[in-house]
Scaffold this motif. Structure first.
Motif, PDB file in Angstrom:
ATOM      1  N   GLY A  36      11.315 -14.274  18.074  1.00 51.20           N
ATOM      2  CA  GLY A  36       9.937 -14.831  18.339  1.00 51.20           C
ATOM      3  C   GLY A  36       9.142 -13.933  17.537  1.00 51.20           C
ATOM      4  N   TYR A  37       9.520 -12.760  16.639  1.00 55.63           N
ATOM      5  CA  TYR A  37       8.642 -11.989  15.847  1.00 55.63           C
ATOM      6  C   TYR A  37       8.063 -12.718  14.483  1.00 55.63           C
ATOM      7  CZ  TYR A  37       9.881  -7.999  18.922  1.00 55.63           C
ATOM      8  OH  TYR A  37       9.871  -7.061  20.033  1.00 55.63           O
ATOM      9  N   ALA A  38       6.997 -12.295  14.103  1.00 50.89           N
ATOM     10  CA  ALA A  38       6.568 -12.538  12.913  1.00 50.89           C
ATOM     11  C   ALA A  38       7.102 -11.247  11.866  1.00 50.89           C
ATOM     12  CB  ALA A  38       5.084 -12.655  12.815  1.00 50.89           C
ATOM     13  N   VAL A  39       7.578 -11.700  11.108  1.00 50.10           N
ATOM     14  CA  VAL A  39       8.508 -10.832  10.189  1.00 50.10           C
ATOM     15  C   VAL A  39       8.046 -10.905   8.590  1.00 50.10           C
ATOM     16  CG1 VAL A  39      10.789  -9.500   9.563  1.00 50.10           C
ATOM     17  CG2 VAL A  39      10.597 -10.725  11.752  1.00 50.10           C
ATOM     18  N   SER A  40       7.713 -10.084   7.910  1.00 51.72           N
ATOM     19  CA  SER A  40       7.535 -10.095   6.599  1.00 51.72           C
ATOM     20  C   SER A  40       7.945  -8.825   5.642  1.00 51.72           C
ATOM     21  CB  SER A  40       5.988 -10.293   6.374  1.00 51.72           C
ATOM     22  OG  SER A  40       5.272  -8.865   6.772  1.00 51.72           O
ATOM     23  N   VAL A  41       7.979  -9.203   4.369  1.00 54.72           N
ATOM     24  CA  VAL A  41       8.534  -8.286   3.591  1.00 54.72           C
ATOM     25  C   VAL A  41       7.403  -7.813   2.635  1.00 54.72           C
ATOM     26  CG1 VAL A  41      10.272  -7.469   1.628  1.00 54.72           C
ATOM     27  CG2 VAL A  41      10.819  -9.102   3.694  1.00 54.72           C
ATOM     28  N   GLU A  42       7.046  -6.454   2.636  1.00 49.93           N
ATOM     29  CA  GLU A  42       5.988  -6.030   1.702  1.00 49.93           C
ATOM     30  C   GLU A  42       6.550  -4.997   0.549  1.00 49.93           C
ATOM     31  OE1 GLU A  42       2.398  -5.094   5.021  1.00 49.93           O
ATOM     32  OE2 GLU A  42       3.106  -3.554   3.831  1.00 49.93           O
ATOM     33  N   GLU A  43       6.266  -5.957  -0.586  1.00 52.54           N
ATOM     34  CA  GLU A  43       7.110  -5.098  -1.825  1.00 52.54           C
ATOM     35  C   GLU A  43       5.934  -4.260  -2.532  1.00 52.54           C
ATOM     36  OE1 GLU A  43       8.963  -8.083  -4.155  1.00 52.54           O
ATOM     37  OE2 GLU A  43      10.410  -8.410  -2.601  1.00 52.54           O
ATOM     38  N   SER A  44       6.122  -3.259  -3.207  1.00 58.09           N
ATOM     39  CA  SER A  44       5.336  -2.552  -3.916  1.00 58.09           C
ATOM     40  C   SER A  44       6.113  -1.614  -4.977  1.00 58.09           C
ATOM     41  CB  SER A  44       4.539  -1.418  -2.897  1.00 58.09           C
ATOM     42  OG  SER A  44       5.489  -0.704  -2.153  1.00 58.09           O
ATOM     43  N   GLY A  45       5.288  -0.949  -5.830  1.00 56.56           N
ATOM     44  CA  GLY A  45       5.952  -0.094  -6.785  1.00 56.56           C
ATOM     45  C   GLY A  45       6.254  -0.584  -8.006  1.00 56.56           C
ATOM     46  N   SER A  46       6.298   0.112  -9.182  1.00 59.60           N
ATOM     47  CA  SER A  46       6.761  -0.385 -10.502  1.00 59.60           C
ATOM     48  C   SER A  46       8.183   0.339 -10.777  1.00 59.60           C
ATOM     49  CB  SER A  46       5.685  -0.233 -11.646  1.00 59.60           C
ATOM     50  OG  SER A  46       5.187   1.048 -11.409  1.00 59.60           O
ATOM     51  N   LEU A  47       7.845   1.704 -11.023  1.00 59.87           N
ATOM     52  CA  LEU A  47       9.209   2.456 -11.551  1.00 59.87           C
ATOM     53  C   LEU A  47      10.115   2.690 -10.495  1.00 59.87           C
ATOM     54  CD1 LEU A  47      10.319   4.422 -13.540  1.00 59.87           C
ATOM     55  CD2 LEU A  47       8.885   6.331 -12.485  1.00 59.87           C
ATOM     56  N   ILE A  48       9.580   2.778  -9.335  1.00 62.07           N
ATOM     57  CA  ILE A  48      10.644   2.670  -8.024  1.00 62.07           C
ATOM     58  C   ILE A  48       9.964   1.362  -7.091  1.00 62.07           C
ATOM     59  CG2 ILE A  48      11.469   3.778  -6.090  1.00 62.07           C
ATOM     60  CD1 ILE A  48      11.048   6.370  -7.506  1.00 62.07           C
ATOM     61  N   ARG A  49      10.860   0.360  -7.095  1.00 59.53           N
ATOM     62  CA  ARG A  49      10.405  -0.692  -6.285  1.00 59.53           C
ATOM     63  C   ARG A  49      10.880  -0.545  -4.780  1.00 59.53           C
ATOM     64  NH1 ARG A  49       6.814  -3.929  -7.709  1.00 59.53           N
ATOM     65  NH2 ARG A  49       7.593  -5.759  -6.568  1.00 59.53           N
ATOM     66  N   SER A  50      10.061  -0.769  -3.982  1.00 59.10           N
ATOM     67  CA  SER A  50      10.097  -0.506  -2.486  1.00 59.10           C
ATOM     68  C   SER A  50      10.103  -1.917  -1.824  1.00 59.10           C
ATOM     69  CB  SER A  50       9.376   0.492  -1.625  1.00 59.10           C
ATOM     70  OG  SER A  50       9.784   1.669  -2.551  1.00 59.10           O
ATOM     71  N   ALA A  51      10.515  -2.222  -0.880  1.00 59.62           N
ATOM     72  CA  ALA A  51      10.393  -3.365   0.067  1.00 59.62           C
ATOM     73  C   ALA A  51      10.745  -3.053   1.614  1.00 59.62           C
ATOM     74  CB  ALA A  51      11.389  -4.485  -0.297  1.00 59.62           C
ATOM     75  N   ASN A  52       9.429  -2.898   2.083  1.00 61.76           N
ATOM     76  CA  ASN A  52       9.077  -2.309   3.473  1.00 61.76           C
ATOM     77  C   ASN A  52       9.304  -3.840   4.650  1.00 61.76           C
ATOM     78  OD1 ASN A  52       9.037   0.121   2.978  1.00 61.76           O
ATOM     79  ND2 ASN A  52       6.774  -0.065   2.646  1.00 61.76           N
ATOM     80  N   VAL A  53       9.953  -3.876   5.446  1.00 55.77           N
ATOM     81  CA  VAL A  53       9.994  -4.963   6.312  1.00 55.77           C
ATOM     82  C   VAL A  53       9.177  -4.553   7.632  1.00 55.77           C
ATOM     83  CG1 VAL A  53      11.451  -6.583   8.008  1.00 55.77           C
ATOM     84  CG2 VAL A  53      12.326  -5.456   5.790  1.00 55.77           C
ATOM     85  N   VAL A  54       8.012  -5.429   7.810  1.00 55.55           N
ATOM     86  CA  VAL A  54       7.113  -5.285   8.988  1.00 55.55           C
ATOM     87  C   VAL A  54       7.437  -6.278  10.036  1.00 55.55           C
ATOM     88  CG1 VAL A  54       4.755  -5.058   9.241  1.00 55.55           C
ATOM     89  CG2 VAL A  54       5.648  -4.265   7.068  1.00 55.55           C
ATOM     90  N   VAL A  55       7.672  -5.835  11.104  1.00 61.99           N
ATOM     91  CA  VAL A  55       7.732  -6.756  12.207  1.00 61.99           C
ATOM     92  C   VAL A  55       6.741  -6.618  13.144  1.00 61.99           C
ATOM     93  CG1 VAL A  55       9.432  -7.339  14.175  1.00 61.99           C
ATOM     94  CG2 VAL A  55      10.377  -6.303  12.013  1.00 61.99           C
ATOM     95  N   GLY A  56       5.929  -7.800  13.499  1.00 63.00           N
ATOM     96  CA  GLY A  56       4.839  -7.861  14.308  1.00 63.00           C
ATOM     97  C   GLY A  56       3.485  -7.658  13.271  1.00 63.00           C
ATOM     98  N   GLU A  57       2.348  -7.271  14.054  1.00 60.55           N
ATOM     99  CA  GLU A  57       1.082  -7.217  13.140  1.00 60.55           C
ATOM    100  C   GLU A  57       0.755  -5.528  13.190  1.00 60.55           C
ATOM    101  OE1 GLU A  57      -0.348  -9.257  11.593  1.00 60.55           O
ATOM    102  OE2 GLU A  57       0.730 -10.988  12.264  1.00 60.55           O
ATOM    103  N   ALA A  58       0.965  -5.006  12.151  1.00 64.19           N
ATOM    104  CA  ALA A  58       0.585  -3.780  11.776  1.00 64.19           C
ATOM    105  C   ALA A  58      -1.021  -3.385  11.852  1.00 64.19           C
ATOM    106  CB  ALA A  58       1.122  -3.075  10.398  1.00 64.19           C
ATOM    107  N   ALA A  59      -1.646  -4.349  11.583  1.00 65.75           N
ATOM    108  CA  ALA A  59      -3.082  -4.265  11.872  1.00 65.75           C
ATOM    109  C   ALA A  59      -3.579  -4.169  13.126  1.00 65.75           C
ATOM    110  CB  ALA A  59      -4.018  -4.926  10.607  1.00 65.75           C
ATOM    111  N   GLY A  60      -4.124  -3.259  13.512  1.00 66.19           N
ATOM    112  CA  GLY A  60      -4.581  -3.179  14.903  1.00 66.19           C
ATOM    113  C   GLY A  60      -3.581  -2.713  15.975  1.00 66.19           C
ATOM    114  N   ALA A  61      -2.168  -2.261  15.497  1.00 69.03           N
ATOM    115  CA  ALA A  61      -1.310  -1.841  16.293  1.00 69.03           C
ATOM    116  C   ALA A  61      -1.749  -0.368  17.110  1.00 69.03           C
ATOM    117  CB  ALA A  61      -0.058  -1.801  15.473  1.00 69.03           C
ATOM    118  N   ARG A  62      -1.261  -0.214  18.133  1.00 68.29           N
ATOM    119  CA  ARG A  62      -1.592   1.099  18.770  1.00 68.29           C
ATOM    120  C   ARG A  62      -0.342   1.938  18.522  1.00 68.29           C
ATOM    121  NH1 ARG A  62      -3.542   0.981  24.680  1.00 68.29           N
ATOM    122  NH2 ARG A  62      -3.904   2.972  23.929  1.00 68.29           N
TER     123      ARG A  62
END
Length: 321
Positions: A36-62
């Protein structure tokens, strides 16, 4: 041990190559998406590519519960960490540094003798040093990574699957990439969410399954927040032979939480009279210890903390059951 933990240990013991990481992320998206979670992958970087997996809403999380999912290169020596004893930590690294410097010196002398060129000798020594560093970061994969950091991944997965829907508001989980390459994934996450994290508690689990002494290391910002320290102490409690303590005094654990204003690192240690609390075996094939009691303790503490942070109430013994 849950079915998901068994599957993780069986199918994804190594998460170092691009393909291995992608396969693990796909499994993670399926398991937590079905919960039941909203799950997304945030990709970033050029020389070293990273892919963080975010579960739920990071914005506004306590509170963010985090762990890195990448696994390290195999080394002939363990990465030894003594979080309260900087001198011992440095002394433990001296033999390694001495061997590296001796090898560099020997190569330089040998090349100079063969070529009669100081420049060639210096260049050869430099290339050797670069090669050793490359092996440490990008060399052959370590075949066993139970503590570093499958243990942290299991803690996040089991906590997320156990967290009731009514306590998910204000709580998110982040699986960081490329911690082993210098906290790269967490740095990218902080950069993307910088304006959202000033008042967010970040509890990072890294190497939590090998040792009876579990310790939480708040950074400078978290140490100035008595409400957060008290909440950690209320929710993460000793159980049986397991000691749990929030390190209010000096102590530093080198992991992803260091990027965040209210970061707290959690790890498990053994203890000796000489070194105090210490962690070893990681980055070698001997990283095989999974103390399930540690995972269960941290899961219960995290569920209690999530309930307290999402509702603004103190955790109760019933919530820790």
């Amino acid at each position: 041990m849950t079915q998901q933990t068994q599957e993780l240990l069986r199918r994804f013991p190594v998460r170092k190559s691009r393909v291995q990481k992608a396969q693990f992320r796909q499994w993670l998206l399926e398991v937590l998406g079905e919960a039941g979670y909203a799950v997304s992958v945030e990709e970033s970087g050029s020389l070293i590519r990273s892919a963080n997996v975010v579960v739920g809403e990071a914005a506004g999380a306590r509170v963010l519960f985090t762990a890195h999912y990448d696994t390290p290169a195999r080394l002939p020596w363990p990465n030894l960490i003594c979080p309260h004893n900087l001198l011992i930590t440095l002394l433990l690294q001296l033999p390694l540094v001495a061997v590296m410097l001796a090898a560099v010196f020997a190569v330089e002398v040998g090349v100079i003798a063969l070529t009669d060129s100081s420049l060639a000798g210096i260049l050869a020594g430099y290339l050797l040093l670069v090669g050793v560093v490359w092996l440490m970061l990008a060399g052959p994969a370590n075949p066993s990574n139970v503590n570093d950091n499958t243990s942290g991944v299991i803690t996040l997965v089991e906590t997320a699957l156990s967290l009731p829907p009514e306590h998910r508001a204000g709580v998110a989980f982040v699986f960081f990439d490329n911690e082993e390459k210098g906290l790269v994934g967490s740095a990218a996450f902080k950069k993307r969410h910088m304006g959202e994290l000033a008042d967010t508690l970040v509890v990072n689990f890294d190497c939590v399954s090998d040792g009876d002494h579990l310790r939480l290391f708040p950074g400078k910002g978290a140490k100035r927040r008595e409400d957060l320290l008290a909440a950690l102490e209320r929710c993460y409690r000793p159980e049986g032979d397991k000691e749990v303590e929030v390190a209010r005094g000096w102590g530093m654990y080198p992991s992803d939480q260091l990027h965040f204003p209210l970061g707290v690192g959690a790890a498990a240690f053994r203890r000796s009279k000489l070194a105090g609390y210490w962690l070893g075996r990681i980055h070698t094939p001997r990283d095989t210890v999974l103390q399930e009691e540690n995972i269960a303790l941290l899961r219960r503490g995290s569920l209690a903390l999530a309930a307290e942070m999402s509702r603004g109430e103190a955790c109760s013994p019933a919530e820790r059951a």
